[in-house]
Design a protein around this motif. Structure first.
Motif, PDB file in Angstrom:
ATOM      1  N   VAL A 128      42.630  52.084  45.753  1.00 32.34           N
ATOM      2  CA  VAL A 128      43.441  51.260  44.859  1.00 32.34           C
ATOM      3  C   VAL A 128      42.588  50.788  43.689  1.00 32.34           C
ATOM      4  CG1 VAL A 128      44.565  48.987  44.650  1.00 32.34           C
ATOM      5  CG2 VAL A 128      45.157  50.504  46.541  1.00 32.34           C
ATOM      6  N   TRP A 129      43.084  50.984  42.479  1.00 34.05           N
ATOM      7  CA  TRP A 129      42.387  50.504  41.286  1.00 34.05           C
ATOM      8  C   TRP A 129      42.500  48.988  41.236  1.00 34.05           C
ATOM      9  CZ3 TRP A 129      39.255  53.528  38.628  1.00 34.05           C
ATOM     10  CH2 TRP A 129      39.457  54.910  38.667  1.00 34.05           C
ATOM     11  N   HIS A 130      41.428  48.329  40.870  1.00 36.00           N
ATOM     12  CA  HIS A 130      41.440  46.869  40.732  1.00 36.00           C
ATOM     13  C   HIS A 130      40.386  46.454  39.711  1.00 36.00           C
ATOM     14  CE1 HIS A 130      38.464  47.774  43.851  1.00 36.00           C
ATOM     15  NE2 HIS A 130      37.817  46.699  43.421  1.00 36.00           N
ATOM     16  N   HIS A 131      40.612  45.286  39.146  1.00 32.32           N
ATOM     17  CA  HIS A 131      39.629  44.723  38.231  1.00 32.32           C
ATOM     18  C   HIS A 131      38.607  43.956  39.058  1.00 32.32           C
ATOM     19  CE1 HIS A 131      37.794  42.317  35.074  1.00 32.32           C
ATOM     20  NE2 HIS A 131      38.221  43.262  34.247  1.00 32.32           N
ATOM     21  N   PRO A 132      37.336  43.924  38.636  1.00 29.20           N
ATOM     22  CA  PRO A 132      36.359  43.091  39.340  1.00 29.20           C
ATOM     23  C   PRO A 132      36.796  41.622  39.372  1.00 29.20           C
ATOM     24  CG  PRO A 132      35.242  44.605  37.866  1.00 29.20           C
ATOM     25  CD  PRO A 132      36.715  44.709  37.562  1.00 29.20           C
ATOM     26  N   LEU A 133      36.136  40.872  40.168  1.00 30.62           N
ATOM     27  CA  LEU A 133      36.454  39.482  40.478  1.00 30.62           C
ATOM     28  C   LEU A 133      36.900  38.664  39.266  1.00 30.62           C
ATOM     29  CD1 LEU A 133      36.384  37.606  42.912  1.00 30.62           C
ATOM     30  CD2 LEU A 133      34.019  37.102  42.372  1.00 30.62           C
ATOM     31  N   LEU A 134      38.041  37.992  39.417  1.00 31.56           N
ATOM     32  CA  LEU A 134      38.622  37.168  38.351  1.00 31.56           C
ATOM     33  C   LEU A 134      38.842  35.742  38.867  1.00 31.56           C
ATOM     34  CD1 LEU A 134      41.240  39.723  36.965  1.00 31.56           C
ATOM     35  CD2 LEU A 134      39.233  38.878  35.746  1.00 31.56           C
ATOM     36  N   GLY A 135      37.748  35.049  39.142  1.00 31.63           N
ATOM     37  CA  GLY A 135      37.831  33.659  39.566  1.00 31.63           C
ATOM     38  C   GLY A 135      38.312  32.781  38.423  1.00 31.63           C
ATOM     39  N   LEU A 136      38.914  31.659  38.782  1.00 31.35           N
ATOM     40  CA  LEU A 136      39.420  30.700  37.797  1.00 31.35           C
ATOM     41  C   LEU A 136      38.802  29.333  38.064  1.00 31.35           C
ATOM     42  CD1 LEU A 136      43.206  31.673  37.980  1.00 31.35           C
ATOM     43  CD2 LEU A 136      41.569  32.388  36.231  1.00 31.35           C
ATOM     44  N   GLU A 137      38.828  28.464  37.105  1.00 36.32           N
ATOM     45  CA  GLU A 137      38.479  27.044  37.194  1.00 36.32           C
ATOM     46  C   GLU A 137      36.991  26.742  37.303  1.00 36.32           C
ATOM     47  OE1 GLU A 137      40.759  25.330  40.405  1.00 36.32           O
ATOM     48  OE2 GLU A 137      42.641  25.584  39.324  1.00 36.32           O
ATOM     49  N   ALA A 138      36.264  27.351  38.246  1.00 40.97           N
ATOM     50  CA  ALA A 138      34.842  27.027  38.458  1.00 40.97           C
ATOM     51  C   ALA A 138      34.183  28.186  39.201  1.00 40.97           C
ATOM     52  CB  ALA A 138      34.706  25.729  39.258  1.00 40.97           C
ATOM     53  N   VAL A 139      32.858  28.154  39.313  1.00 42.94           N
ATOM     54  CA  VAL A 139      32.141  29.146  40.105  1.00 42.94           C
ATOM     55  C   VAL A 139      32.753  29.160  41.504  1.00 42.94           C
ATOM     56  CG1 VAL A 139      29.914  29.742  41.138  1.00 42.94           C
ATOM     57  CG2 VAL A 139      30.010  28.908  38.777  1.00 42.94           C
ATOM     58  N   SER A 140      33.056  30.352  42.025  1.00 39.14           N
ATOM     59  CA  SER A 140      33.727  30.474  43.314  1.00 39.14           C
ATOM     60  C   SER A 140      33.063  31.535  44.178  1.00 39.14           C
ATOM     61  CB  SER A 140      35.202  30.844  43.121  1.00 39.14           C
ATOM     62  OG  SER A 140      35.886  29.837  42.411  1.00 39.14           O
ATOM     63  N   ASP A 141      32.968  31.228  45.465  1.00 35.66           N
ATOM     64  CA  ASP A 141      32.422  32.172  46.439  1.00 35.66           C
ATOM     65  C   ASP A 141      33.550  32.901  47.164  1.00 35.66           C
ATOM     66  OD1 ASP A 141      29.876  31.321  45.803  1.00 35.66           O
ATOM     67  OD2 ASP A 141      29.571  30.175  47.640  1.00 35.66           O
ATOM     68  N   PHE A 142      33.301  34.178  47.465  1.00 35.19           N
ATOM     69  CA  PHE A 142      34.239  35.012  48.211  1.00 35.19           C
ATOM     70  C   PHE A 142      33.480  35.736  49.308  1.00 35.19           C
ATOM     71  CE2 PHE A 142      36.187  34.361  44.174  1.00 35.19           C
ATOM     72  CZ  PHE A 142      37.555  34.383  44.401  1.00 35.19           C
ATOM     73  N   LEU A 143      34.048  35.759  50.506  1.00 35.26           N
ATOM     74  CA  LEU A 143      33.542  36.580  51.592  1.00 35.26           C
ATOM     75  C   LEU A 143      34.110  37.974  51.373  1.00 35.26           C
ATOM     76  CD1 LEU A 143      32.008  36.424  54.357  1.00 35.26           C
ATOM     77  CD2 LEU A 143      34.290  36.399  55.387  1.00 35.26           C
ATOM     78  N   ILE A 144      33.249  38.979  51.351  1.00 35.20           N
ATOM     79  CA  ILE A 144      33.662  40.351  51.081  1.00 35.20           C
ATOM     80  C   ILE A 144      33.383  41.205  52.308  1.00 35.20           C
ATOM     81  CG2 ILE A 144      33.375  42.352  49.543  1.00 35.20           C
ATOM     82  CD1 ILE A 144      34.275  39.672  48.159  1.00 35.20           C
ATOM     83  N   ILE A 145      34.370  41.996  52.698  1.00 36.15           N
ATOM     84  CA  ILE A 145      34.189  42.988  53.760  1.00 36.15           C
ATOM     85  C   ILE A 145      34.431  44.334  53.112  1.00 36.15           C
ATOM     86  CG2 ILE A 145      34.954  43.815  56.020  1.00 36.15           C
ATOM     87  CD1 ILE A 145      36.091  40.932  56.450  1.00 36.15           C
ATOM     88  N   ASP A 146      33.371  45.142  53.071  1.00 40.10           N
ATOM     89  CA  ASP A 146      33.520  46.471  52.496  1.00 40.10           C
ATOM     90  C   ASP A 146      32.617  47.454  53.196  1.00 40.10           C
ATOM     91  OD1 ASP A 146      31.195  45.504  51.208  1.00 40.10           O
ATOM     92  OD2 ASP A 146      31.795  46.190  49.236  1.00 40.10           O
ATOM     93  N   ARG A 147      32.306  48.556  52.567  1.00 39.83           N
ATOM     94  CA  ARG A 147      31.647  49.691  53.194  1.00 39.83           C
ATOM     95  C   ARG A 147      30.197  49.843  52.763  1.00 39.83           C
ATOM     96  NH1 ARG A 147      30.293  55.001  51.947  1.00 39.83           N
ATOM     97  NH2 ARG A 147      30.764  56.524  53.561  1.00 39.83           N
ATOM     98  N   ALA A 148      29.385  50.179  53.737  1.00 43.17           N
ATOM     99  CA  ALA A 148      28.044  50.705  53.477  1.00 43.17           C
ATOM    100  C   ALA A 148      28.011  52.089  54.108  1.00 43.17           C
ATOM    101  CB  ALA A 148      26.973  49.810  54.082  1.00 43.17           C
ATOM    102  N   GLY A 149      27.376  53.024  53.430  1.00 45.95           N
ATOM    103  CA  GLY A 149      27.296  54.365  53.974  1.00 45.95           C
ATOM    104  C   GLY A 149      26.946  55.364  52.894  1.00 45.95           C
ATOM    105  N   PRO A 150      26.838  56.614  53.281  1.00 40.94           N
ATOM    106  CA  PRO A 150      26.437  57.643  52.320  1.00 40.94           C
ATOM    107  C   PRO A 150      27.517  57.910  51.278  1.00 40.94           C
ATOM    108  CG  PRO A 150      27.052  58.641  54.416  1.00 40.94           C
ATOM    109  CD  PRO A 150      27.074  57.154  54.623  1.00 40.94           C
ATOM    110  N   GLY A 151      27.081  58.372  50.126  1.00 34.15           N
ATOM    111  CA  GLY A 151      28.002  58.772  49.069  1.00 34.15           C
ATOM    112  C   GLY A 151      28.349  57.641  48.126  1.00 34.15           C
ATOM    113  N   GLU A 152      28.747  58.017  46.932  1.00 34.25           N
ATOM    114  CA  GLU A 152      29.152  57.060  45.899  1.00 34.25           C
ATOM    115  C   GLU A 152      30.538  56.525  46.230  1.00 34.25           C
ATOM    116  OE1 GLU A 152      28.956  54.574  42.901  1.00 34.25           O
ATOM    117  OE2 GLU A 152      27.285  55.881  43.443  1.00 34.25           O
ATOM    118  N   ASN A 153      30.713  55.203  46.159  1.00 36.82           N
ATOM    119  CA  ASN A 153      31.991  54.598  46.530  1.00 36.82           C
ATOM    120  C   ASN A 153      32.512  53.649  45.461  1.00 36.82           C
ATOM    121  OD1 ASN A 153      34.217  54.116  48.215  1.00 36.82           O
ATOM    122  ND2 ASN A 153      33.258  52.292  49.058  1.00 36.82           N
TER     123      ASN A 153
END
Length: 169
Positions: A128-153
């Motif tokens: 799915v195409w998406h824009h990188p993080l677009l936080g509003l109001e103030a510096v914001s932290d996000f917990l991210i679950i994604d992939r580590a592994g071979p190949g460009e992702n």
């Protein structure tokens, strides 16, 4: 040559509206939930289809994003062709997501913008195409679950024409 800038419409984030792009991660009555730990805890169960892809493994990270100022111009998009990517806000602040269906290249007409509340996460489905993080109001932290592994992702494209997210309200 003059470039026309398209103004995008901001939609509220709902499970139904976001379903073509992935999952909404939210503890509410619409989610399967049940009581555990001797009645002390409500478990909101299996909220996202985490997909680490072939030969990948799921990893957990924290992204700290600077706030974006609206109106904001969308000039690029990215996707992760090998795996899903989940964003769970930790700071309780609203943020925006801009998405487009998996395709060879998104156009301005393909973009959808969702306003996410500080208690709503998203899991972008693989590709799915998406824009990188677009936080509003103030510096914001996000917990991210994604992939580590071979190949460009991570594929990144510049949009053929810019579009703008208007100010809220």
């Amino acid at each position: 040559m003059t470039t026309t800038i398209t103004s995008l419409t901001i939609e509220p984030l709902t499970r139904e509206a976001f379903a073509p792009f992935g999952d909404v991660i939210q503890a509410d009555d619409a989610a399967r939930h049940f009581t555990i730990n001797e009645g002390n805890t409500e478990r909101y169960h299996d909220l996202a289809q985490i997909d680490p892809g072939e030969d990948g493994r799921a990893i957990v990270s924290i992204f700290r994003g600077l706030p974006r100022t609206l109106p904001f111009t969308i000039t690029m998009m990215e996707r992760h062709p090998k795996a899903s990517q989940a964003f769970i806000p930790l700071s309780g602040r609203p943020y925006l997501v801009v998405v487009a269906q998996p395709a060879s290249r998104p156009s301005v007409d393909d973009l959808r913008v969702f306003l996410c509340q500080g208690d709503q996460g998203v899991n972008y489905a693989r590709g799915v195409w998406h824009h990188p993080l677009l936080g509003l109001e103030a510096v914001s932290d996000f917990l991210i679950i994604d992939r580590a592994g071979p190949g460009e992702n991570c594929d990144i494209v510049q949009m053929d024409a810019p579009s703008i997210i208007p100010a809220l309200g």
